[in-house]
Design a protein around this motif. Structure first.
Motif, short mmCIF file in Angstrom:
data_model
loop_
_atom_site.label_atom_id
_atom_site.label_comp_id
_atom_site.label_asym_id
_atom_site.label_seq_id
_atom_site.Cartn_x
_atom_site.Cartn_y
_atom_site.Cartn_z
N THR A 76 40.49 52.55 33.06
CA THR A 76 40.66 50.88 32.98
C THR A 76 39.34 49.90 33.46
O THR A 76 39.57 49.44 33.04
N ALA A 77 40.22 50.56 34.94
CA ALA A 77 38.35 50.01 35.94
C ALA A 77 37.11 50.53 35.26
O ALA A 77 36.01 49.41 35.07
N PHE A 78 36.63 51.40 33.75
CA PHE A 78 35.81 52.11 33.72
C PHE A 78 35.74 50.76 32.32
O PHE A 78 34.83 50.28 31.94
N MET A 79 36.77 50.48 32.03
CA MET A 79 36.60 49.38 30.82
C MET A 79 36.32 48.37 31.63
O MET A 79 35.22 47.36 30.67
N LEU A 80 37.00 47.68 32.03
CA LEU A 80 36.20 46.31 32.60
C LEU A 80 35.00 46.44 33.35
O LEU A 80 34.24 45.34 32.92
N TRP A 81 34.56 47.26 33.49
CA TRP A 81 32.99 47.84 34.90
C TRP A 81 32.05 47.30 33.09
O TRP A 81 30.71 47.09 33.09
N LEU A 82 31.92 48.13 31.96
CA LEU A 82 31.55 48.41 30.74
C LEU A 82 31.38 47.31 30.13
O LEU A 82 30.35 46.85 29.88
N LEU A 83 32.34 46.27 29.96
CA LEU A 83 32.38 45.23 28.99
C LEU A 83 31.72 44.28 30.04
O LEU A 83 31.19 42.96 30.03
N CYS B 269 35.51 42.50 36.64
CA CYS B 269 35.25 43.95 37.43
C CYS B 269 35.52 43.92 38.97
O CYS B 269 33.77 43.74 39.31
N THR B 270 36.73 42.87 39.31
CA THR B 270 36.79 42.74 40.54
C THR B 270 37.49 43.30 41.32
O THR B 270 38.22 43.94 40.61
N LEU B 271 37.37 43.06 42.55
CA LEU B 271 38.70 44.68 43.15
C LEU B 271 40.39 42.86 43.03
O LEU B 271 41.53 44.39 43.03
N ALA B 272 39.62 42.04 42.59
CA ALA B 272 41.37 41.38 42.53
C ALA B 272 42.42 41.85 41.20
O ALA B 272 43.69 42.28 40.93
N SER B 273 40.72 42.18 40.45
CA SER B 273 41.51 42.48 39.25
C SER B 273 42.05 43.70 38.67
O SER B 273 42.74 44.01 38.38
N LEU B 274 41.34 44.84 39.06
CA LEU B 274 41.32 46.09 39.89
C LEU B 274 42.72 46.66 40.19
O LEU B 274 43.20 47.13 40.21
N ARG B 275 43.53 45.10 41.25
CA ARG B 275 44.39 45.65 42.26
C ARG B 275 45.60 44.68 41.26
O ARG B 275 46.85 45.67 40.79
N ALA B 276 45.36 43.70 40.40
CA ALA B 276 46.40 44.11 38.85
C ALA B 276 46.99 44.88 38.43
O ALA B 276 47.77 44.96 37.82
N VAL B 277 45.25 45.41 38.06
CA VAL B 277 45.64 46.31 37.35
C VAL B 277 46.73 47.59 37.80
O VAL B 277 47.48 48.19 36.44
N TRP B 278 46.46 48.38 38.80
CA TRP B 278 47.16 48.52 39.40
C TRP B 278 47.80 48.78 39.10
O TRP B 278 49.41 49.53 39.40
N HIS B 279 48.57 47.44 39.93
CA HIS B 279 50.21 47.14 40.75
C HIS B 279 50.87 46.79 38.97
O HIS B 279 51.83 47.55 38.96
N GLY B 280 50.52 46.43 38.00
CA GLY B 280 51.07 46.66 36.53
C GLY B 280 51.01 48.31 35.45
O GLY B 280 52.18 48.29 35.30
N GLN B 281 49.72 48.82 35.85
CA GLN B 281 50.31 50.19 35.99
C GLN B 281 51.44 50.77 36.29
O GLN B 281 51.80 51.65 36.52
N LYS B 282 52.05 51.12 38.12
CA LYS B 282 52.49 51.55 38.78
C LYS B 282 54.03 50.22 38.07
O LYS B 282 55.02 51.52 38.14
N LEU B 283 54.60 49.82 38.06
CA LEU B 283 55.49 48.48 37.34
C LEU B 283 56.06 49.25 35.92
O LEU B 283 57.19 49.46 35.73
N ASP B 284 54.48 49.34 35.62
CA ASP B 284 55.00 49.67 34.30
C ASP B 284 55.05 51.46 34.09
O ASP B 284 56.10 51.99 33.27
#
Length: 169
Positions: A55-62, A109-124
């Motif tokens: 997911t982080a790679f896709m955000l960076w690629l975008l 691809c910012t630190l805040a968006s990566l934190r949100a992605v990590w939190h969302g994947q943990k919840l899922d």
């Protein structure tokens, strides 16, 4: 031979060794539970990390593609402007892509968006209810006497259990 008097016992002396053993057992049990929780969290991080990296790679690629398009657009500005498209009524049509404004405020691809992605994947990953799986049997508190019961205690036979959480308007 006269009997010798038994030495006076200190209060709690007989239970002292049991108390120390009980405290050690409690500490050992607590240490074991914390170790198991740490192992479970470590295992979940190892399972989630490849998904997160993807997911982080896709955000960076975008972000990279957006910045590249912006920079290439600057180079083309030196060239003559392309013709404006007209619709059937002869009116000017807006371009397909909106103008690109790249700044630190609108990057993906910012630190805040990566934190949100990590939190969302943990919840899922840790959610109890999964589509097609069994329903979780959560506790409910009854208003009379604050007794705890489980939701599935209200299910009767093969009849479906319907939960109404409020207005359906």
């Amino acid at each position: 031979m006269p009997r010798q008097a038994a030495p006076p016992s200190v209060a709690g002396e007989g239970r002292g060794s049991q108390g120390a053993l009980g405290g050690a057992a409690t500490m050992l049990r607590s240490l074991l539970l914390h170790s198991l929780r740490l192992c479970a969290q470590t295992a979940s991080c190892l399972v989630l990390f490849p998904r997160f990296l993807g997911t982080a790679f896709m955000l960076w690629l975008l972000d990279f593609l957006c910045i590249r398009k912006h920079l290439l657009g600057r180079r083309r500005r030196g060239q003559p402007e392309t013709e404006v498209e007209l619709n059937s009524d002869g009116e000017e049509m807006p371009p397909d892509d909106p103008p690109i404004c790249v700044s630190d405020d609108n990057r993906l691809c910012t630190l805040a968006s990566l934190r949100a992605v990590w939190h969302g994947q943990k919840l899922d990953f840790f959610k109890q209810a999964h589509e097609g799986g069994p329903a979780p049997n959560s506790e409910v508190v009854l208003p009379d006497g604050f007794q705890n019961q489980h939701i599935l205690d209200y299910a009767r036979g093969n009849r479906p259990l319907v939960l109404n959480f409020g207005s359906c308007t």
